[in-house]
Motif scaffolding. Structure first.
Motif, mmCIF file in Angstrom:
data_model
loop_
_atom_site.group_PDB
_atom_site.id
_atom_site.type_symbol
_atom_site.label_atom_id
_atom_site.label_comp_id
_atom_site.label_asym_id
_atom_site.label_seq_id
_atom_site.Cartn_x
_atom_site.Cartn_y
_atom_site.Cartn_z
ATOM 1 N N VAL A 44 0.834 -1.208 0.000
ATOM 2 C CA VAL A 44 0.000 0.000 0.000
ATOM 3 C C VAL A 44 0.872 1.263 0.000
ATOM 4 O O VAL A 44 0.598 2.219 -0.727
ATOM 5 N N VAL A 45 1.925 1.251 0.799
ATOM 6 C CA VAL A 45 2.816 2.413 0.870
ATOM 7 C C VAL A 45 3.511 2.631 -0.478
ATOM 8 O O VAL A 45 3.554 3.756 -0.995
ATOM 9 N N GLY A 46 4.045 1.559 -1.068
ATOM 10 C CA GLY A 46 4.678 1.678 -2.386
ATOM 11 C C GLY A 46 3.703 2.174 -3.437
ATOM 12 O O GLY A 46 4.028 3.036 -4.251
ATOM 13 N N TYR A 47 2.497 1.671 -3.383
ATOM 14 C CA TYR A 47 1.454 2.063 -4.335
ATOM 15 C C TYR A 47 1.113 3.544 -4.176
ATOM 16 O O TYR A 47 1.049 4.290 -5.152
ATOM 17 N N ALA A 48 0.900 3.962 -2.937
ATOM 18 C CA ALA A 48 0.520 5.356 -2.675
ATOM 19 C C ALA A 48 1.635 6.327 -3.056
ATOM 20 O O ALA A 48 1.381 7.380 -3.649
ATOM 21 N N LEU A 49 2.865 5.986 -2.724
ATOM 22 C CA LEU A 49 3.982 6.888 -2.994
ATOM 23 C C LEU A 49 4.310 7.018 -4.483
ATOM 24 O O LEU A 49 4.858 8.041 -4.908
ATOM 25 N N PHE A 50 3.994 6.007 -5.271
ATOM 26 C CA PHE A 50 4.428 6.014 -6.666
ATOM 27 C C PHE A 50 3.311 6.224 -7.678
ATOM 28 O O PHE A 50 3.554 6.129 -8.878
ATOM 29 N N GLN A 51 2.092 6.568 -7.228
ATOM 30 C CA GLN A 51 1.028 6.852 -8.193
ATOM 31 C C GLN A 51 1.382 8.055 -9.059
ATOM 32 O O GLN A 51 1.342 7.960 -10.286
ATOM 33 N N LEU A 52 1.738 9.163 -8.454
ATOM 34 C CA LEU A 52 2.081 10.358 -9.221
ATOM 35 C C LEU A 52 3.358 10.143 -10.039
ATOM 36 O O LEU A 52 3.352 10.395 -11.252
ATOM 37 N N PRO A 53 4.455 9.662 -9.424
ATOM 38 C CA PRO A 53 5.648 9.400 -10.250
ATOM 39 C C PRO A 53 5.386 8.390 -11.370
ATOM 40 O O PRO A 53 5.949 8.509 -12.462
ATOM 41 N N GLY A 54 4.530 7.401 -11.117
ATOM 42 C CA GLY A 54 4.200 6.418 -12.152
ATOM 43 C C GLY A 54 3.467 7.051 -13.321
ATOM 44 O O GLY A 54 3.725 6.729 -14.480
ATOM 45 N N LEU A 106 6.426 -4.158 -5.543
ATOM 46 C CA LEU A 106 5.215 -4.536 -6.280
ATOM 47 C C LEU A 106 4.211 -3.389 -6.268
ATOM 48 O O LEU A 106 3.629 -3.052 -7.303
ATOM 49 N N GLY A 107 4.031 -2.773 -5.110
ATOM 50 C CA GLY A 107 3.123 -1.623 -5.025
ATOM 51 C C GLY A 107 3.581 -0.473 -5.896
ATOM 52 O O GLY A 107 2.784 0.137 -6.620
ATOM 53 N N ALA A 108 4.874 -0.171 -5.851
ATOM 54 C CA ALA A 108 5.417 0.917 -6.667
ATOM 55 C C ALA A 108 5.260 0.614 -8.152
ATOM 56 O O ALA A 108 4.917 1.499 -8.943
ATOM 57 N N ALA A 109 5.482 -0.637 -8.535
ATOM 58 C CA ALA A 109 5.372 -1.020 -9.944
ATOM 59 C C ALA A 109 3.934 -0.928 -10.433
ATOM 60 O O ALA A 109 3.675 -0.470 -11.551
ATOM 61 N N GLN A 110 3.000 -1.328 -9.610
ATOM 62 C CA GLN A 110 1.603 -1.339 -10.038
ATOM 63 C C GLN A 110 0.910 0.009 -9.893
ATOM 64 O O GLN A 110 -0.189 0.204 -10.402
#
Length: 186
Positions: free
Chosen positions: A60-70, A120-124
């Protein structure tokens, strides 16, 4: 535009949509798999429920942090390159999660599982921002909400299919192989 050219354009746009639908489906399959497998993982890896909670939270943390950069990555590199990079990172994280216990134990294993779920969160995280850009480029404005809704349905299918699929695979192959198989389609 001739009717043949129009037909080809429409066909290509829906082929692109089907790939993005599949990407969303697989993202949720990979994301939810560890939650289903946790019951078998905890005793075998000597993890507590709190540690499993932290591992799930790392996603969840990886996902939240990387939505904008993604999303920015998708704008800068284009959807094809962004999905290739993030897809490879997701496959790496998904495949390494069940393999890590072969090489690590104890706190080292816990830290690596945290890092892999964060990756995985950051990638997705970029899946939906980049998909929105693709839909904007390939679909007429009147269809944007429709295709976004259909892609969201892919999320729901992935979330709904994951428990019975992972439980069935765990019964046949064990939790590690069940998690490995979630990375194969990507």
């Amino acid at each position: 535009m001739s009717s043949v050219a129009h037909f080809i354009a429409v066909r290509v746009r829906w082929q692109i949509f089907s790939m993005l639908f599949g990407f969303a489906f697989l993202a949720y399959l990979q994301q939810k798999s560890i939650t289903v497998a946790a019951d078998r993982m905890m005793p075998e890896l000597h993890l507590s429920q709190v540690q499993i909670g932290w591992i799930e939270e790392a996603f969840v943390v990886g996902y939240a942090l990387f939505q904008l950069p993604g999303g920015i990555l998708g704008q800068r590199l284009g959807a094809r390159r962004a999905f290739t990079i993030t897809g490879l990172a997701a496959v790496f994280a998904t495949m390494c999660t069940p393999l890590a216990p072969f090489w690590l134990k104890g706190i080292a294993l816990f830290v690596v599982l945290l890092a892999l779920q964060g990756l995985l969160g950051a990638a997705q995280a970029s899946v939906f921002p980049v998909s929105a850009g693709v839909f904007e480029a390939w679909f007429p404005q009147r269809r944007w909400a429709f295709v976004q809704g259909l892609q969201t349905m892919g999320i729901s299918f992935g979330a709904a299919l994951t428990p019975p699929l992972i439980v069935s695979l765990m019964s046949l192959l064990g939790w590690q192989q069940a998690l490995l198989w979630t990375g194969v389609p990507s």
